[in-house]
Design an enzyme around this catalytic site. Sequence first.
Site, mmCIF file in Angstrom:
data_model
loop_
_atom_site.group_PDB
_atom_site.id
_atom_site.type_symbol
_atom_site.label_atom_id
_atom_site.label_comp_id
_atom_site.label_asym_id
_atom_site.label_seq_id
_atom_site.Cartn_x
_atom_site.Cartn_y
_atom_site.Cartn_z
ATOM 1 N N CYS A 1 15.042 7.067 51.977
ATOM 2 C CA CYS A 1 13.589 6.897 51.222
ATOM 3 C C CYS A 1 13.263 8.541 51.407
ATOM 4 O O CYS A 1 13.738 9.093 51.998
ATOM 5 C CB CYS A 1 12.623 6.173 52.082
ATOM 6 N N HIS B 1 31.640 -0.603 57.657
ATOM 7 C CA HIS B 1 32.355 -1.870 58.458
ATOM 8 C C HIS B 1 33.677 -1.625 57.919
ATOM 9 O O HIS B 1 33.801 -1.338 56.684
ATOM 10 C CB HIS B 1 31.719 -3.003 57.951
ATOM 11 N N SER C 1 15.437 4.214 56.817
ATOM 12 C CA SER C 1 16.731 4.652 56.266
ATOM 13 C C SER C 1 18.032 4.472 57.257
ATOM 14 O O SER C 1 17.857 4.326 58.471
ATOM 15 C CB SER C 1 16.862 6.127 55.692
#
Length: 271
Positions: free
Chosen positions: A149, A126, A121
Amino acid sequence: MVKPLPRLKLQGFNNLTKALSFNIYDVCYAVTEDQRQRYIEYIDEAYNAERLTQILTDVAEIIGANILNVARQDYDPQGASVTILISEEPVIDKKAAGKEILPGAMREHQDASVVAHLDKSHITVHTYPETHPQNGIATFRADIDVATCGVISPLKALNYLIESFESDIVVMDYRVRGFTRDVKGKKHFIDHKINSIQDFLAKSIKTRYEMFDVNVYQENIFHTKMHLKDFDLDTYLFEEKAKNLSFKERQRIEMQLRREIEELFHGRNLD
């Protein structure tokens, strides 16, 4: 909060991957070139790698994940990136986790922009600040991904992320990938009930935004985009007040801003 289906007895680990992706936009108008430059400087300071790391660290705590590794970077002339690798299971020594896979010279630098996939995970962000050199429009975009997950869910951090940024427009995608098996061998392609991403938004957010859904239920793909309902010119002007502008200037700037918002919201140029 995610409402789970009745607990399943699985063969092994829950292999479903739940991915939440955002595009968050802040739009403003800067009258002069100096103001446009100061807007970029303001955004770069307000959302530098250190601040973004704190936001993503909070996200990990909200969803109940354990941090394995952090990579962050500020860019020249502008923008920043942060990637945090996470796990569902506890880590004995979080600070030491993953150091064995980094070159020795990098171990002493917290800001090293190196990412190695240690677990299943991750959380990433950004940023993209930019100004238009001719028409005065300035935009700030943040791209955020939360992939998990197991039983932890990125939807728990939905409201916190929207409130953590200056969000005029938000475009969100949520998808459940893969499958897990119960002890009888039956495949399960989703482990919680969801009709829309909007189901997980706080009432205070829903009242402020106009929302639109495009969902593909049979593929477990959910898409929601939203923009602020109210338009107050003063909130979109950087270092300026509407009262100081002429009527014609206000009309022109408002038209440009509304067009920019519509184009970002719809994802295409409007002719």
